[in-house]
Scaffold this motif. Structure first.
Motif, mmCIF file in Angstrom:
data_model
loop_
_atom_site.group_PDB
_atom_site.id
_atom_site.type_symbol
_atom_site.label_atom_id
_atom_site.label_comp_id
_atom_site.label_asym_id
_atom_site.label_seq_id
_atom_site.Cartn_x
_atom_site.Cartn_y
_atom_site.Cartn_z
ATOM 1 N N UNK A 26 0.862 -1.185 0.000
ATOM 2 C CA UNK A 26 0.000 0.000 0.000
ATOM 3 C C UNK A 26 0.897 1.234 0.000
ATOM 4 N N UNK A 27 0.858 2.013 -1.069
ATOM 5 C CA UNK A 27 1.737 3.174 -1.179
ATOM 6 C C UNK A 27 1.628 4.064 0.061
ATOM 7 N N UNK A 28 2.784 4.554 0.509
ATOM 8 C CA UNK A 28 2.837 5.438 1.667
ATOM 9 C C UNK A 28 3.603 6.693 1.250
ATOM 10 N N UNK A 29 2.917 7.593 0.544
ATOM 11 C CA UNK A 29 3.566 8.768 -0.022
ATOM 12 C C UNK A 29 4.195 9.656 1.038
ATOM 13 N N UNK A 30 3.606 9.668 2.231
ATOM 14 C CA UNK A 30 4.158 10.499 3.298
ATOM 15 C C UNK A 30 5.533 10.004 3.738
ATOM 16 N N UNK A 31 5.818 8.724 3.506
ATOM 17 C CA UNK A 31 7.109 8.157 3.894
ATOM 18 C C UNK A 31 8.128 8.200 2.753
ATOM 19 N N UNK A 32 7.708 7.816 1.553
ATOM 20 C CA UNK A 32 8.660 7.720 0.435
ATOM 21 C C UNK A 32 8.756 9.009 -0.368
ATOM 22 N N UNK A 33 7.738 9.872 -0.289
ATOM 23 C CA UNK A 33 7.690 11.146 -0.998
ATOM 24 C C UNK A 33 7.775 10.995 -2.519
ATOM 25 N N UNK A 34 7.314 9.852 -3.027
ATOM 26 C CA UNK A 34 7.240 9.676 -4.466
ATOM 27 C C UNK A 34 8.542 9.356 -5.161
ATOM 28 N N UNK A 35 9.437 8.663 -4.467
ATOM 29 C CA UNK A 35 10.753 8.371 -5.041
ATOM 30 C C UNK A 35 10.694 7.502 -6.292
ATOM 31 N N UNK A 36 9.605 6.757 -6.502
ATOM 32 C CA UNK A 36 9.524 5.894 -7.684
ATOM 33 C C UNK A 36 9.488 6.716 -8.970
ATOM 34 N N UNK A 37 9.131 8.009 -8.869
ATOM 35 C CA UNK A 37 9.124 8.877 -10.050
ATOM 36 C C UNK A 37 10.481 9.518 -10.305
ATOM 37 N N UNK A 38 11.421 9.257 -9.390
ATOM 38 C CA UNK A 38 12.737 9.890 -9.472
ATOM 39 C C UNK A 38 13.847 8.874 -9.654
ATOM 40 N N UNK A 39 13.831 7.817 -8.842
ATOM 41 C CA UNK A 39 14.887 6.819 -8.889
ATOM 42 C C UNK A 39 14.823 6.005 -10.183
ATOM 43 N N UNK A 40 15.958 5.427 -10.573
ATOM 44 C CA UNK A 40 16.017 4.619 -11.786
ATOM 45 C C UNK A 40 16.754 5.350 -12.894
ATOM 46 N N UNK A 41 17.012 4.640 -13.986
ATOM 47 C CA UNK A 41 17.806 5.221 -15.070
ATOM 48 C C UNK A 41 17.008 5.404 -16.356
ATOM 49 N N UNK A 42 15.679 5.272 -16.291
ATOM 50 C CA UNK A 42 14.830 5.467 -17.466
ATOM 51 C C UNK A 42 13.459 5.928 -17.013
ATOM 52 N N UNK A 43 12.681 6.448 -17.961
ATOM 53 C CA UNK A 43 11.346 6.906 -17.630
ATOM 54 C C UNK A 43 10.349 5.776 -17.522
ATOM 55 N N UNK A 44 9.088 6.130 -17.387
ATOM 56 C CA UNK A 44 8.019 5.128 -17.265
ATOM 57 C C UNK A 44 7.670 4.569 -18.639
ATOM 58 N N UNK A 45 7.521 3.248 -18.755
ATOM 59 C CA UNK A 45 7.120 2.656 -20.038
ATOM 60 C C UNK A 45 5.785 3.228 -20.517
ATOM 61 N N UNK A 46 5.707 3.527 -21.813
ATOM 62 C CA UNK A 46 4.479 4.055 -22.399
ATOM 63 C C UNK A 46 4.222 3.396 -23.752
ATOM 64 N N UNK A 47 2.985 3.422 -24.183
ATOM 65 C CA UNK A 47 2.615 2.918 -25.499
ATOM 66 C C UNK A 47 2.462 4.103 -26.453
ATOM 67 N N UNK A 48 2.376 3.826 -27.751
ATOM 68 C CA UNK A 48 2.185 4.892 -28.727
ATOM 69 C C UNK A 48 0.863 5.625 -28.473
ATOM 70 N N UNK A 49 -0.174 4.867 -28.115
ATOM 71 C CA UNK A 49 -1.464 5.498 -27.816
ATOM 72 C C UNK A 49 -1.349 6.443 -26.629
ATOM 73 N N UNK A 50 -0.593 6.021 -25.605
ATOM 74 C CA UNK A 50 -0.421 6.875 -24.424
ATOM 75 C C UNK A 50 0.375 8.127 -24.765
ATOM 76 N N UNK A 51 1.355 8.002 -25.641
ATOM 77 C CA UNK A 51 2.128 9.177 -26.052
ATOM 78 C C UNK A 51 1.212 10.206 -26.693
ATOM 79 N N UNK A 52 0.296 9.740 -27.531
ATOM 80 C CA UNK A 52 -0.658 10.654 -28.164
ATOM 81 C C UNK A 52 -1.537 11.331 -27.119
ATOM 82 N N UNK A 53 -1.983 10.566 -26.119
ATOM 83 C CA UNK A 53 -2.834 11.139 -25.070
ATOM 84 C C UNK A 53 -2.058 12.118 -24.205
ATOM 85 N N UNK A 54 -0.789 11.808 -23.942
ATOM 86 C CA UNK A 54 0.055 12.718 -23.160
ATOM 87 C C UNK A 54 0.246 14.031 -23.919
ATOM 88 N N UNK A 55 0.506 13.932 -25.208
ATOM 89 C CA UNK A 55 0.698 15.139 -26.017
ATOM 90 C C UNK A 55 -0.562 15.997 -26.036
#
Length: 211
Positions: A26-55
């Protein structure tokens, strides 16, 4: 005593690691402060459809992005192909997803303010009703990681990560298995009928002494 659970289950063309039924999270944002969006050496996997929606949602998220993130998007777009050949969201300085921003949140239990939390600008725009796209399904599904095969089969695996140790502790305290914690994202990805079948399998396994 619990019986030994088969390592892999299957619903249709989806292979499911049994860890998704047995592990608790169960995510505990108050403890980790969202480190999963920062740590690592690449971005979040996305599909071509999602790229269009993001744009299509980019204008609504843009004001919350850092100047560095805006510069990266202007130069290479919202996504790129990583070293493994996968499409992923663009990142800043080799780590932060371009859609992260930092803000203060209130602790869920105490109501006290917690500063410096890493949040998602796409999700903020969605929750405010300014866009129709929340965030990539790969983000919503974490700690489940999805792998797609050329024959159409999909594999779901539980990913263990040190930055999520507080989420594991909170999940165990709440007795909340991964598949229950991720009900919304799993329904979004595979549909209500598929999710109901997954829950039915889990209930049967409990009755048979596997869970």
């Amino acid at each position: 005593m619990k019986k030994e659970l088969p390592p892999i289950l299957q619903i249709g063309d989806v292979l499911i690691s049994s860890d998704i039924l047995t592990e608790q999270f169960c995510c505990d944002l108050s403890a980790c402060k969202g480190q999963c969006c920062v740590e690592g050496d690449a971005g979040a996997p996305v599909t071509m459809d999602e790229i269009m929606e993001i744009e299509e949602s980019l204008d609504e998220a843009w004001p919350d992005l850092s100047a560095s993130a805006q510069a990266v998007i202007d130069k290479q777009g919202v996504a790129y192909t990583d070293q493994e050949g996968d499409l992923v969201t663009s990142i800043v300085n080799g780590k932060d997803c371009v859609f992260t921003y930092y803000d203060e949140i209130s602790d869920f239990d105490t109501g006290k303010p917690i500063s410096g939390c890493c949040l998602c600008a796409l999700e903020k725009a969605f929750r405010a009703g300014r866009s129709k796209f929340c965030k990539p399904i790969s983000c919503a599904l974490y700690p489940i990681r999805e792998k797609r095969f050329s024959d159409g089969t999909v594999a779901l695996n539980y990913h263990r990560w040190a930055v999520c140790k507080d989420a594991v502790a909170k999940g165990r305290a709440l007795h909340l298995p991964v598949y229950r914690f991720l009900e919304g994202p799993l329904v979004r990805r595979f549909g209500q009928t598929w999710y109901d079948e997954l829950c039915g399998i889990a209930d049967e396994l409990k009755q048979q002494g596997y869970l």
